[in-house]
Design a protein around this motif. Sequence first.
Motif, PDB file in Angstrom:
ATOM      1  N   THR A  22       0.854  -1.187   0.000  1.00 14.89           N
ATOM      2  CA  THR A  22       0.000   0.000   0.000  1.00 14.89           C
ATOM      3  C   THR A  22       0.890   1.237   0.000  1.00 14.89           C
ATOM      4  OG1 THR A  22      -0.128   0.168   2.406  1.00 14.89           O
ATOM      5  CG2 THR A  22      -1.823  -1.166   1.314  1.00 14.89           C
ATOM      6  N   TYR A  24       0.351   5.789   0.072  1.00 12.52           N
ATOM      7  CA  TYR A  24      -0.677   6.840   0.202  1.00 12.52           C
ATOM      8  C   TYR A  24      -0.139   8.233  -0.124  1.00 12.52           C
ATOM      9  CZ  TYR A  24      -2.113   2.898   3.096  1.00 12.52           C
ATOM     10  OH  TYR A  24      -2.388   1.635   3.555  1.00 12.52           O
ATOM     11  N   LEU A  41      -0.779  -0.110  -4.034  1.00 17.04           N
ATOM     12  CA  LEU A  41      -2.219  -0.080  -3.773  1.00 17.04           C
ATOM     13  C   LEU A  41      -2.540   1.128  -2.905  1.00 17.04           C
ATOM     14  CD1 LEU A  41      -5.100  -1.288  -3.659  1.00 17.04           C
ATOM     15  CD2 LEU A  41      -4.354  -2.601  -1.666  1.00 17.04           C
ATOM     16  N   GLY A  43      -4.862   1.945  -0.879  1.00 17.78           N
ATOM     17  CA  GLY A  43      -5.935   1.219  -0.196  1.00 17.78           C
ATOM     18  C   GLY A  43      -6.777   2.174   0.632  1.00 17.78           C
ATOM     19  N   ASP A  44      -8.047   1.788   0.817  1.00 15.17           N
ATOM     20  CA  ASP A  44      -8.869   2.615   1.715  1.00 15.17           C
ATOM     21  C   ASP A  44      -8.456   2.381   3.170  1.00 15.17           C
ATOM     22  OD1 ASP A  44      -9.899   0.089   1.982  1.00 15.17           O
ATOM     23  OD2 ASP A  44     -12.000   0.657   1.703  1.00 15.17           O
ATOM     24  N   SER A  45      -7.484   1.484   3.380  1.00 12.92           N
ATOM     25  CA  SER A  45      -6.855   1.352   4.702  1.00 12.92           C
ATOM     26  C   SER A  45      -6.245   2.687   5.118  1.00 12.92           C
ATOM     27  CB  SER A  45      -5.764   0.274   4.666  1.00 12.92           C
ATOM     28  OG  SER A  45      -4.877   0.503   3.601  1.00 12.92           O
ATOM     29  N   ASP A  83      -8.441   1.920  -4.452  1.00 15.79           N
ATOM     30  CA  ASP A  83      -9.686   1.353  -3.919  1.00 15.79           C
ATOM     31  C   ASP A  83     -10.889   2.253  -4.152  1.00 15.79           C
ATOM     32  OD1 ASP A  83      -9.008  -1.084  -2.867  1.00 15.79           O
ATOM     33  OD2 ASP A  83      -8.693  -0.354  -0.821  1.00 15.79           O
ATOM     34  N   LYS A 113      -9.989  -1.157  -7.446  1.00 17.69           N
ATOM     35  CA  LYS A 113     -10.298  -2.376  -6.677  1.00 17.69           C
ATOM     36  C   LYS A 113     -11.603  -2.144  -5.927  1.00 17.69           C
ATOM     37  CE  LYS A 113      -7.787  -3.643  -2.838  1.00 17.69           C
ATOM     38  NZ  LYS A 113      -8.786  -3.655  -1.745  1.00 17.69           N
ATOM     39  N   HIS A 137     -11.772  -7.820  -4.572  1.00 19.77           N
ATOM     40  CA  HIS A 137     -11.237  -8.145  -3.235  1.00 19.77           C
ATOM     41  C   HIS A 137     -12.259  -9.041  -2.540  1.00 19.77           C
ATOM     42  CE1 HIS A 137      -9.384  -6.201   0.670  1.00 19.77           C
ATOM     43  NE2 HIS A 137      -9.903  -7.395   0.939  1.00 19.77           N
ATOM     44  N   LEU A 180      -7.908 -10.113  -5.123  1.00 20.46           N
ATOM     45  CA  LEU A 180      -7.193  -9.933  -3.860  1.00 20.46           C
ATOM     46  C   LEU A 180      -7.892 -10.802  -2.811  1.00 20.46           C
ATOM     47  CD1 LEU A 180      -5.540  -6.792  -2.581  1.00 20.46           C
ATOM     48  CD2 LEU A 180      -6.781  -8.228  -0.971  1.00 20.46           C
ATOM     49  N   GLU A 182      -8.111 -11.798   1.028  1.00 20.18           N
ATOM     50  CA  GLU A 182      -7.679 -11.354   2.367  1.00 20.18           C
ATOM     51  C   GLU A 182      -8.151 -12.332   3.443  1.00 20.18           C
ATOM     52  OE1 GLU A 182      -8.311  -7.225   3.380  1.00 20.18           O
ATOM     53  OE2 GLU A 182      -7.738  -7.579   5.471  1.00 20.18           O
ATOM     54  N   ILE A 203      -3.245 -11.431   1.165  1.00 18.86           N
ATOM     55  CA  ILE A 203      -2.825 -10.795   2.428  1.00 18.86           C
ATOM     56  C   ILE A 203      -3.426 -11.670   3.523  1.00 18.86           C
ATOM     57  CG2 ILE A 203      -4.718  -9.070   2.199  1.00 18.86           C
ATOM     58  CD1 ILE A 203      -2.832  -7.180   3.908  1.00 18.86           C
ATOM     59  N   VAL A 213       0.496  -8.801  -0.793  1.00 18.89           N
ATOM     60  CA  VAL A 213       0.365  -7.371  -0.487  1.00 18.89           C
ATOM     61  C   VAL A 213       0.394  -7.201   1.019  1.00 18.89           C
ATOM     62  CG1 VAL A 213      -2.195  -7.489  -0.592  1.00 18.89           C
ATOM     63  CG2 VAL A 213      -1.065  -5.273  -0.795  1.00 18.89           C
ATOM     64  N   VAL A 215       0.107  -3.850   4.107  1.00 21.51           N
ATOM     65  CA  VAL A 215      -0.030  -2.424   4.428  1.00 21.51           C
ATOM     66  C   VAL A 215       1.345  -1.981   4.923  1.00 21.51           C
ATOM     67  CG1 VAL A 215      -1.140  -0.792   6.025  1.00 21.51           C
ATOM     68  CG2 VAL A 215      -2.483  -2.632   4.973  1.00 21.51           C
TER      69      VAL A 215
HETATM   70  O1  KIV Z   1      -7.165  -1.090   1.789  1.00 23.87           O
HETATM   71  C1  KIV Z   1      -6.190  -1.846   1.778  1.00 23.87           C
HETATM   72  O2  KIV Z   1      -5.075  -1.486   2.129  1.00 23.87           O
HETATM   73  C2  KIV Z   1      -6.399  -3.213   1.353  1.00 23.87           C
HETATM   74  C3  KIV Z   1      -5.366  -4.206   1.824  1.00 23.87           C
HETATM   75  C4  KIV Z   1      -5.774  -4.729   3.145  1.00 23.87           C
HETATM   76  C5  KIV Z   1      -5.150  -5.248   0.850  1.00 23.87           C
HETATM   77  O3  KIV Z   1      -7.333  -3.521   0.721  1.00 23.87           O
END
Ligand code: KIV
Length: 287
Positions: A22, A24, A41, A43-45, A83, A113, A137, A180, A182, A203, A213, A215
């Motif tokens: 990931t 950002y 990625l 990610g919305d994380s 995402d 994604k 995912h 993906l 998880e 993951i 993958v 984070v």
């Molecule tokens: O949002 C994200 O970082 C994800 C990972 C957990 C794969 O989808």
Amino acid sequence: MKNTIITLQKRKQNRQKITMLTAYDYTTAKLMDESGVDCLLVGDSLGMVMLGYDSTISVTMEDMIHHSKAVAKGAKSALVVTDLPFMSYHTSVYDAVYNAGRLIKEGQAQVVKLEGGQAFCEHIKMITQASIPVIAHIGLMPQSVLALGGFKVQGKDYQNAKNIVLDALAVEHAGAVAILLECVPAALAKLISELVNIPTIGIGAGVGCDGQVLVYQDMLSMYDGVSSKFAKSFAPIGEQMKQGFRQYCQEVTEQQFPAPIHEFAIDDEIMNKLKKEFSANNRSIGK
Ligand code: KIV
């Protein structure tokens, strides 16, 4: 050379593992890109690791576009996957296509994604028809945390495991370019990876996936929120950062920083003149 979805397909064909992390922001994306990471990625994380939320639920399209643009600038070779956040595609197929388009046009993503299997095949199909590649995912879908009652391993009983296999087959049929996976048992992820022709990126899904993958805050020990069994620490950067911040505070407090090498000089003559004009007793302006 910029990685594309063809790069991922070739990796699967040649049995070479895919690396994804990931990202950002621009700086981190550039460091990862220069380190040879295949895919970044967005990610919305980011809701949890960058914005401090308890889950990904509150993340908006604007958050995703903002971070995706920055990552895309730093990704010279790496494929950028972004995402679709919670409720940006659940409401209708129209919303799914519209918001996927925004991530590509405004967020400069190459792939989007979304979280979902059989129930989201129409969305995947229509986004794909709009010439936007989609990664599906499945397994643990963090956007469903409220419905699931927490972040839990998925596919441990027969029915649930079968449903995940059916999800994988359905999203492949709908046109997803990768899956993906998880938090599913390793043997289940391996079976799915053998069944589908598109790459699987795992993951918490074991070594049998076509790629992995993580984070990045997890793999660099920078985040102490939800901790996962699968998140190996590759470098103690969090501790090194704290050490650096502590040393900065100490050196500023003890006047060791800034040192002469960090300062800019001025001619003595100019300073003497200024000092004469502006002594502590003469603080008036406009003289
Ligand atoms: O949002 C994200 O970082 C994800 C990972 C957990 C794969 O989808």
